[in-house]
Scaffold this motif. Structure first.
Motif, PDB file in Angstrom:
ATOM      1  N   TYR A  45       0.812  -1.216   0.000  1.00 56.49           N
ATOM      2  CA  TYR A  45       0.000   0.000   0.000  1.00 56.49           C
ATOM      3  C   TYR A  45       0.846   1.267   0.000  1.00 56.49           C
ATOM      4  O   TYR A  45       0.560   2.224  -0.705  1.00 56.49           O
ATOM      5  CB  TYR A  45      -0.936  -0.014   1.211  1.00 56.49           C
ATOM      6  N   THR A  46       1.885   1.273   0.823  1.00 56.43           N
ATOM      7  CA  THR A  46       2.777   2.433   0.865  1.00 56.43           C
ATOM      8  C   THR A  46       4.219   1.934   0.910  1.00 56.43           C
ATOM      9  O   THR A  46       4.578   1.141   1.777  1.00 56.43           O
ATOM     10  CB  THR A  46       2.517   3.330   2.087  1.00 56.43           C
ATOM     11  N   THR A  47       5.023   2.419  -0.026  1.00 50.87           N
ATOM     12  CA  THR A  47       6.388   1.910  -0.181  1.00 50.87           C
ATOM     13  C   THR A  47       7.374   3.055  -0.406  1.00 50.87           C
ATOM     14  O   THR A  47       7.035   4.074  -0.989  1.00 50.87           O
ATOM     15  CB  THR A  47       6.448   0.963  -1.407  1.00 50.87           C
ATOM     16  N   PHE A  48       8.586   2.853   0.081  1.00 50.79           N
ATOM     17  CA  PHE A  48       9.657   3.801  -0.226  1.00 50.79           C
ATOM     18  C   PHE A  48      10.201   3.431  -1.599  1.00 50.79           C
ATOM     19  O   PHE A  48      10.479   2.264  -1.882  1.00 50.79           O
ATOM     20  CB  PHE A  48      10.778   3.713   0.814  1.00 50.79           C
ATOM     21  N   MET A  49      10.347   4.426  -2.447  1.00 52.97           N
ATOM     22  CA  MET A  49      10.843   4.187  -3.801  1.00 52.97           C
ATOM     23  C   MET A  49      11.766   5.315  -4.244  1.00 52.97           C
ATOM     24  O   MET A  49      11.756   6.412  -3.669  1.00 52.97           O
ATOM     25  CB  MET A  49       9.671   4.019  -4.771  1.00 52.97           C
ATOM     26  N   ALA A  50      12.557   5.020  -5.264  1.00 55.20           N
ATOM     27  CA  ALA A  50      13.501   6.008  -5.791  1.00 55.20           C
ATOM     28  C   ALA A  50      13.784   5.703  -7.255  1.00 55.20           C
ATOM     29  O   ALA A  50      13.502   4.603  -7.739  1.00 55.20           O
ATOM     30  CB  ALA A  50      14.799   5.986  -4.988  1.00 55.20           C
ATOM     31  N   LYS A  51      14.341   6.669  -7.955  1.00 53.29           N
ATOM     32  CA  LYS A  51      14.695   6.446  -9.357  1.00 53.29           C
ATOM     33  C   LYS A  51      15.831   5.425  -9.441  1.00 53.29           C
ATOM     34  O   LYS A  51      16.737   5.425  -8.609  1.00 53.29           O
ATOM     35  CB  LYS A  51      15.108   7.764 -10.022  1.00 53.29           C
ATOM     36  N   GLU A  52      15.758   4.578 -10.430  1.00 53.04           N
ATOM     37  CA  GLU A  52      16.747   3.502 -10.597  1.00 53.04           C
ATOM     38  C   GLU A  52      18.169   4.059 -10.685  1.00 53.04           C
ATOM     39  O   GLU A  52      19.097   3.521 -10.077  1.00 53.04           O
ATOM     40  CB  GLU A  52      16.413   2.695 -11.849  1.00 53.04           C
TER      41      GLU A  52
END
Length: 338
Positions: free
Chosen positions: A225-232
């Motif tokens: 539902y909620t995740t930490f993400m970043a550009k590859e």
């Protein structure tokens, strides 16, 4: 002889003081260099994200040498724009946004690397008190839902369909109200049912303006539902940073797992200065009881597939995306093994 002793003692004392000062300055410089700045853009400020605030409040990020700047950018679109444009290094937002970006042909895809919540965080609130609630009671009513295409709305529709309710035929679905004004619209008399996040749902209930009758999180099962993400590209250049970041989150997740709702509420209180401690405790307890807080940062394939199934049911899945394409579990797995 006495004069020589005095001079020697003075020289030694001065040298000692100089070395001490130099050592202090070196230590200070080392501490300063170790603190690496990382900017997080969170989609909203919510107790639902308690482990994140615990990581900040308990100094878990700082212990890993990270200096975190946290900014709230309301809405998935704004949060993803901040990440892609370079206004943030890490985004805390629903995993569906990474699929939307990928489907648009992004050359630098957004990668999910640490899961924070593993269920939906909204609740069904009824205007009237219902002792024996059943989902059939929504048929023929006006239901204030969430923004079209967002995870809350998609989960809402998924759960309604699960109970044999067509959200576009069996009830009047309103989903054009701004996120921040949904609760106010309901409190002003719009609709018989509303889908709300905490602590808003509990506040509405405490004020006698509504009653929590069901949990969308319990009904929809595990989902990222909620995740930490970043550009590859950013992750490839800063591998060590993401290991430190994920380690701090994992520490916080374990802390939340082993501490009471009251202790958690007290820890995150600085991030919710206008929220009553009692309400906060109730909210945390509710989320803990239904397993909303992920106990580790791994976003597994089953959860990813459940997410895409929910999106597909809502007619919002632009394309099927393989788990390995947009999810990196290597960092989390490495941290947990250590």
């Amino acid at each position: 002889m006495k004069k020589w002793v005095k001079i020697s003692f003075s020289s030694v004392l001065i040298a000692f003081l100089m070395l001490t000062l130099a050592a202090c300055n070196t230590n200070d410089d080392t501490k300063t260099k170790k603190l690496e700045k990382v900017r997080i853009a969170e989609v909203t400020r919510s107790i639902f994200y308690a482990p994140q605030y615990v990581a900040l409040a308990k100094g878990f990020f700082k212990a890993e040498g990270l200096d975190i700047t946290l900014t709230t950018t309301p809405g998935g679109d704004k949060t993803m724009t901040a990440l892609i444009s370079g206004g943030a290094d890490v985004a805390l937002v629903g995993s569906e946004t990474s699929i939307y970006v990928y489907a648009q042909g992004a050359n630098d895809p957004v990668i999910n690397f640490a899961q924070l919540t593993q269920t939906d965080g909204t609740f069904l609130v009824s205007r009237e008190k219902i002792d024996n609630f059943s989902w059939d009671l929504l048929k023929g009513t006006t239901f204030l839902g969430q923004r079209k295409g967002g995870m809350p709305q998609m989960v809402g529709e998924f759960v309604l369909k699960k109970h044999g309710i067509d959200p576009h035929k069996d009830l009047t679905l309103i989903q054009n109200i701004d996120f921040a004004n949904i609760a106010n619209a309901f409190a002003s008399g719009s609709g018989e049912f509303v889908q709300l996040f905490e602590p808003t749902a509990s506040i509405i209930e405490k004020e006698g303006k509504g009653h929590i009758v069901a949990s969308f999180g319990k009904e929809s099962g595990h989902v990222p539902y909620t995740t930490f993400m970043a550009k590859e590209s950013y992750m490839k250049k800063n591998k060590a940073t993401f290991e430190k970041f994920t380690k701090a989150i994992y520490k916080a997740q374990q802390w939340v797992k082993t501490h009471s709702a009251e202790e958690i509420a007290k820890a995150v209180e600085p991030y919710f200065p206008d929220t009553d401690r009692g309400i906060m405790k109730t909210v945390v307890e509710r989320y803990k009881n239904q397993g909303s807080f992920a106990t580790d940062p791994i976003l597994d394939e089953e959860e990813w597939n459940n997410l895409q199934n929910i999106m597909r049911e809502a007619g919002e899945l632009p394309k099927e995306v393989d788990h390995k394409t947009l999810v990196n579990t290597e960092i989390a797995e490495k941290i947990i093994k250590k």
